[in-house]
Design a protein around this motif. Structure first.
Motif, PDB file in Angstrom:
ATOM      1  N   SER A 198       0.816  -1.210   0.000  1.00  0.00           N
ATOM      2  CA  SER A 198       0.000   0.000   0.000  1.00  0.00           C
ATOM      3  C   SER A 198       0.851   1.263   0.000  1.00  0.00           C
ATOM      4  O   SER A 198       0.465   2.280  -0.583  1.00  0.00           O
ATOM      5  CB  SER A 198      -0.921  -0.011   1.221  1.00  0.00           C
ATOM      6  OG  SER A 198      -1.575   1.219   1.371  1.00  0.00           O
ATOM      7  N   THR A 199       2.008   1.217   0.655  1.00  0.00           N
ATOM      8  CA  THR A 199       2.871   2.409   0.661  1.00  0.00           C
ATOM      9  C   THR A 199       3.330   2.746  -0.747  1.00  0.00           C
ATOM     10  O   THR A 199       3.447   3.922  -1.111  1.00  0.00           O
ATOM     11  CB  THR A 199       4.101   2.238   1.574  1.00  0.00           C
ATOM     12  OG1 THR A 199       4.976   1.233   1.051  1.00  0.00           O
ATOM     13  CG2 THR A 199       3.688   1.882   2.996  1.00  0.00           C
ATOM     14  N   PHE A 200       3.582   1.697  -1.565  1.00  0.00           N
ATOM     15  CA  PHE A 200       3.949   1.938  -2.960  1.00  0.00           C
ATOM     16  C   PHE A 200       2.763   2.506  -3.739  1.00  0.00           C
ATOM     17  O   PHE A 200       2.914   3.402  -4.567  1.00  0.00           O
ATOM     18  CB  PHE A 200       4.442   0.647  -3.624  1.00  0.00           C
ATOM     19  CG  PHE A 200       5.814   0.233  -3.196  1.00  0.00           C
ATOM     20  CD1 PHE A 200       6.938   0.850  -3.715  1.00  0.00           C
ATOM     21  CD2 PHE A 200       6.001  -0.770  -2.262  1.00  0.00           C
ATOM     22  CE1 PHE A 200       8.223   0.482  -3.330  1.00  0.00           C
ATOM     23  CE2 PHE A 200       7.270  -1.150  -1.857  1.00  0.00           C
ATOM     24  CZ  PHE A 200       8.381  -0.522  -2.393  1.00  0.00           C
ATOM     25  N   GLN A 201       1.580   1.951  -3.487  1.00  0.00           N
ATOM     26  CA  GLN A 201       0.382   2.435  -4.172  1.00  0.00           C
ATOM     27  C   GLN A 201       0.138   3.906  -3.858  1.00  0.00           C
ATOM     28  O   GLN A 201      -0.082   4.722  -4.764  1.00  0.00           O
ATOM     29  CB  GLN A 201      -0.825   1.597  -3.747  1.00  0.00           C
ATOM     30  CG  GLN A 201      -2.117   1.974  -4.472  1.00  0.00           C
ATOM     31  CD  GLN A 201      -3.296   1.131  -4.014  1.00  0.00           C
ATOM     32  OE1 GLN A 201      -3.191   0.317  -3.094  1.00  0.00           O
ATOM     33  NE2 GLN A 201      -4.440   1.322  -4.650  1.00  0.00           N
ATOM     34  N   LEU A 202       0.184   4.245  -2.584  1.00  0.00           N
ATOM     35  CA  LEU A 202      -0.031   5.633  -2.172  1.00  0.00           C
ATOM     36  C   LEU A 202       1.038   6.563  -2.727  1.00  0.00           C
ATOM     37  O   LEU A 202       0.733   7.653  -3.228  1.00  0.00           O
ATOM     38  CB  LEU A 202      -0.047   5.723  -0.648  1.00  0.00           C
ATOM     39  CG  LEU A 202      -1.312   5.228   0.049  1.00  0.00           C
ATOM     40  CD1 LEU A 202      -1.033   4.966   1.524  1.00  0.00           C
ATOM     41  CD2 LEU A 202      -2.441   6.249  -0.105  1.00  0.00           C
ATOM     42  N   PHE A 203       2.292   6.131  -2.636  1.00  0.00           N
ATOM     43  CA  PHE A 203       3.377   6.997  -3.084  1.00  0.00           C
ATOM     44  C   PHE A 203       3.354   7.174  -4.595  1.00  0.00           C
ATOM     45  O   PHE A 203       3.448   8.304  -5.093  1.00  0.00           O
ATOM     46  CB  PHE A 203       4.727   6.416  -2.655  1.00  0.00           C
ATOM     47  CG  PHE A 203       5.899   7.178  -3.229  1.00  0.00           C
ATOM     48  CD1 PHE A 203       6.220   8.433  -2.753  1.00  0.00           C
ATOM     49  CD2 PHE A 203       6.665   6.640  -4.264  1.00  0.00           C
ATOM     50  CE1 PHE A 203       7.282   9.149  -3.294  1.00  0.00           C
ATOM     51  CE2 PHE A 203       7.726   7.348  -4.801  1.00  0.00           C
ATOM     52  CZ  PHE A 203       8.046   8.610  -4.327  1.00  0.00           C
ATOM     53  N   TYR A 204       3.214   6.069  -5.335  1.00  0.00           N
ATOM     54  CA  TYR A 204       3.309   6.147  -6.795  1.00  0.00           C
ATOM     55  C   TYR A 204       2.162   6.960  -7.395  1.00  0.00           C
ATOM     56  O   TYR A 204       2.382   7.875  -8.195  1.00  0.00           O
ATOM     57  CB  TYR A 204       3.324   4.745  -7.399  1.00  0.00           C
ATOM     58  CG  TYR A 204       3.540   4.755  -8.898  1.00  0.00           C
ATOM     59  CD1 TYR A 204       4.802   5.031  -9.436  1.00  0.00           C
ATOM     60  CD2 TYR A 204       2.492   4.515  -9.778  1.00  0.00           C
ATOM     61  CE1 TYR A 204       5.011   5.058 -10.808  1.00  0.00           C
ATOM     62  CE2 TYR A 204       2.691   4.539 -11.149  1.00  0.00           C
ATOM     63  CZ  TYR A 204       3.949   4.804 -11.668  1.00  0.00           C
ATOM     64  OH  TYR A 204       4.141   4.839 -13.022  1.00  0.00           O
ATOM     65  N   PHE A 205       0.935   6.636  -6.998  1.00  0.00           N
ATOM     66  CA  PHE A 205      -0.221   7.295  -7.607  1.00  0.00           C
ATOM     67  C   PHE A 205      -0.612   8.601  -6.910  1.00  0.00           C
ATOM     68  O   PHE A 205      -1.244   9.448  -7.535  1.00  0.00           O
ATOM     69  CB  PHE A 205      -1.425   6.342  -7.619  1.00  0.00           C
ATOM     70  CG  PHE A 205      -1.242   5.156  -8.517  1.00  0.00           C
ATOM     71  CD1 PHE A 205      -1.316   5.285  -9.895  1.00  0.00           C
ATOM     72  CD2 PHE A 205      -0.985   3.904  -7.983  1.00  0.00           C
ATOM     73  CE1 PHE A 205      -1.140   4.192 -10.722  1.00  0.00           C
ATOM     74  CE2 PHE A 205      -0.809   2.799  -8.804  1.00  0.00           C
ATOM     75  CZ  PHE A 205      -0.881   2.949 -10.182  1.00  0.00           C
ATOM     76  N   GLY A 206      -0.249   8.756  -5.643  1.00  0.00           N
ATOM     77  CA  GLY A 206      -0.673   9.932  -4.909  1.00  0.00           C
ATOM     78  C   GLY A 206       0.386  10.996  -4.717  1.00  0.00           C
ATOM     79  O   GLY A 206       0.081  12.123  -4.310  1.00  0.00           O
ATOM     80  N   THR A 207       1.660  10.639  -5.004  1.00  0.00           N
ATOM     81  CA  THR A 207       2.744  11.618  -4.819  1.00  0.00           C
ATOM     82  C   THR A 207       3.670  11.680  -6.028  1.00  0.00           C
ATOM     83  O   THR A 207       3.866  12.740  -6.628  1.00  0.00           O
ATOM     84  CB  THR A 207       3.568  11.289  -3.550  1.00  0.00           C
ATOM     85  OG1 THR A 207       2.729  11.395  -2.401  1.00  0.00           O
ATOM     86  CG2 THR A 207       4.732  12.250  -3.393  1.00  0.00           C
ATOM     87  N   TYR A 208       4.243  10.538  -6.393  1.00  0.00           N
ATOM     88  CA  TYR A 208       5.272  10.532  -7.429  1.00  0.00           C
ATOM     89  C   TYR A 208       4.727  10.944  -8.799  1.00  0.00           C
ATOM     90  O   TYR A 208       5.233  11.899  -9.416  1.00  0.00           O
ATOM     91  CB  TYR A 208       5.916   9.156  -7.496  1.00  0.00           C
ATOM     92  CG  TYR A 208       6.969   9.028  -8.574  1.00  0.00           C
ATOM     93  CD1 TYR A 208       8.215   9.639  -8.436  1.00  0.00           C
ATOM     94  CD2 TYR A 208       6.713   8.307  -9.745  1.00  0.00           C
ATOM     95  CE1 TYR A 208       9.174   9.540  -9.427  1.00  0.00           C
ATOM     96  CE2 TYR A 208       7.670   8.189 -10.734  1.00  0.00           C
ATOM     97  CZ  TYR A 208       8.904   8.808 -10.577  1.00  0.00           C
ATOM     98  OH  TYR A 208       9.853   8.704 -11.566  1.00  0.00           O
ATOM     99  N   LEU A 209       3.719  10.242  -9.282  1.00  0.00           N
ATOM    100  CA  LEU A 209       3.175  10.572 -10.605  1.00  0.00           C
ATOM    101  C   LEU A 209       2.645  12.006 -10.677  1.00  0.00           C
ATOM    102  O   LEU A 209       2.943  12.725 -11.629  1.00  0.00           O
ATOM    103  CB  LEU A 209       2.067   9.586 -10.992  1.00  0.00           C
ATOM    104  CG  LEU A 209       2.481   8.269 -11.652  1.00  0.00           C
ATOM    105  CD1 LEU A 209       1.239   7.498 -12.081  1.00  0.00           C
ATOM    106  CD2 LEU A 209       3.386   8.501 -12.852  1.00  0.00           C
ATOM    107  N   PRO A 210       1.870  12.453  -9.689  1.00  0.00           N
ATOM    108  CA  PRO A 210       1.330  13.813  -9.793  1.00  0.00           C
ATOM    109  C   PRO A 210       2.365  14.921  -9.692  1.00  0.00           C
ATOM    110  O   PRO A 210       2.202  15.984 -10.293  1.00  0.00           O
ATOM    111  CB  PRO A 210       0.346  13.898  -8.609  1.00  0.00           C
ATOM    112  CG  PRO A 210       0.063  12.493  -8.228  1.00  0.00           C
ATOM    113  CD  PRO A 210       1.319  11.741  -8.531  1.00  0.00           C
ATOM    114  N   HIS A 211       3.449  14.691  -8.936  1.00  0.00           N
ATOM    115  CA  HIS A 211       4.356  15.798  -8.636  1.00  0.00           C
ATOM    116  C   HIS A 211       5.735  15.696  -9.287  1.00  0.00           C
ATOM    117  O   HIS A 211       6.549  16.602  -9.114  1.00  0.00           O
ATOM    118  CB  HIS A 211       4.521  15.931  -7.115  1.00  0.00           C
ATOM    119  CG  HIS A 211       3.289  16.429  -6.426  1.00  0.00           C
ATOM    120  ND1 HIS A 211       2.741  17.662  -6.686  1.00  0.00           N
ATOM    121  CD2 HIS A 211       2.482  15.849  -5.493  1.00  0.00           C
ATOM    122  CE1 HIS A 211       1.657  17.828  -5.938  1.00  0.00           C
ATOM    123  NE2 HIS A 211       1.475  16.740  -5.207  1.00  0.00           N
TER     124      HIS A 211
END
Length: 224
Positions: free
Chosen positions: A162-175
């Motif tokens: 879940s940490t990867f899911q949150l980071f990838y789609f909620g932080t990394y891709l958007p920013h």
């Protein structure tokens, strides 16, 4: 019976928490076999529900679960503690710093690195020694009653995924990269199904920054 809109956020939050608890209990008490493909599907479902816990806490950070501040914050505390022993107040401060200083050196979620270095920086910024102790104690206590394989497969692994899911789609891709808007954010193309299964509509990230007071379950309405 028509539901009072003021309670909808509470109902959504309790539904997410309840689904997570129900499936977790079922999985921890399951005498599974490795050859059963359902095992791997349910790991993904539990990962998604873990992400839902964090998203629920995130809604609380924006005050969108309930207009009653006490109820709102209690559900935030519960969600983020169940997620991985985090403390709500600490995350609350850092998350609002992210919104106030997005894409700057003061942004706790931003790092001008590639995926893995950024992920590690992100995790190191949020994980604390106390949290690790809490999770270690919880694991060893649960081992008294629960098979260790079940704990690792259905409690530990989905949380880490879940940490990867949150980071990838909620932080990394958007920013990642540069953007021509004040929120330094990109957004997914309009596809509500993909937006939900990837990160509870938070792939619509520019829209979230534009309307941070919109709860996750209504965020899709902001997508033009």
């Amino acid at each position: 019976m028509k539901i009072n809109k003021s309670y909808t956020g509470i109902i959504v939050a309790l539904t997410v928490i309840g689904c997570w608890l129900t499936l977790l209990y079922s999985l921890l008490t399951w005498n599974f076999v490795w050859t059963n493909p359902l095992v791997y599907l349910l790991i993904l479902v539990q990962m998604h529900l873990y992400t839902g816990l964090f998203i629920t806490a995130h809604d609380a950070m924006h005050g969108t679960i309930s207009s009653n501040k006490t109820v709102n914050n209690i559900l935030g505390y519960i969600s983020v503690f169940l997620y991985a022993g985090f403390f709500y107040n600490t995350l609350l401060t850092k998350h609002h710093k992210h919104h106030s200083h997005v894409h700057t050196e003061e942004d706790p979620d931003y790092a001008n690195h590639g995926f893995w270095r950024w992920y590690l920086s992100f995790m190191m910024n949020y994980v604390t020694v106390i949290q690790l102790i809490i999770m270690a104690v919880a694991f060893n206590v649960l081992k008294i009653w629960v098979n260790q394989e079940n704990l690792l497969l259905f409690w530990v692994l989905p949380s880490l995924m879940s940490t990867f899911q949150l980071f990838y789609f909620g932080t990394y891709l958007p920013h990642k990269g540069e953007h021509d808007n004040e929120y330094h954010s990109s957004t997914l193309q309009k596809n509500h199904f993909i937006a939900f299964i990837t990160c509870y509509f938070f792939g619509y990230h520019l829209e979230h920054h534009q309307k941070p007071g919109m709860p996750w379950w209504q965020l899709y309405k902001t997508k033009s």
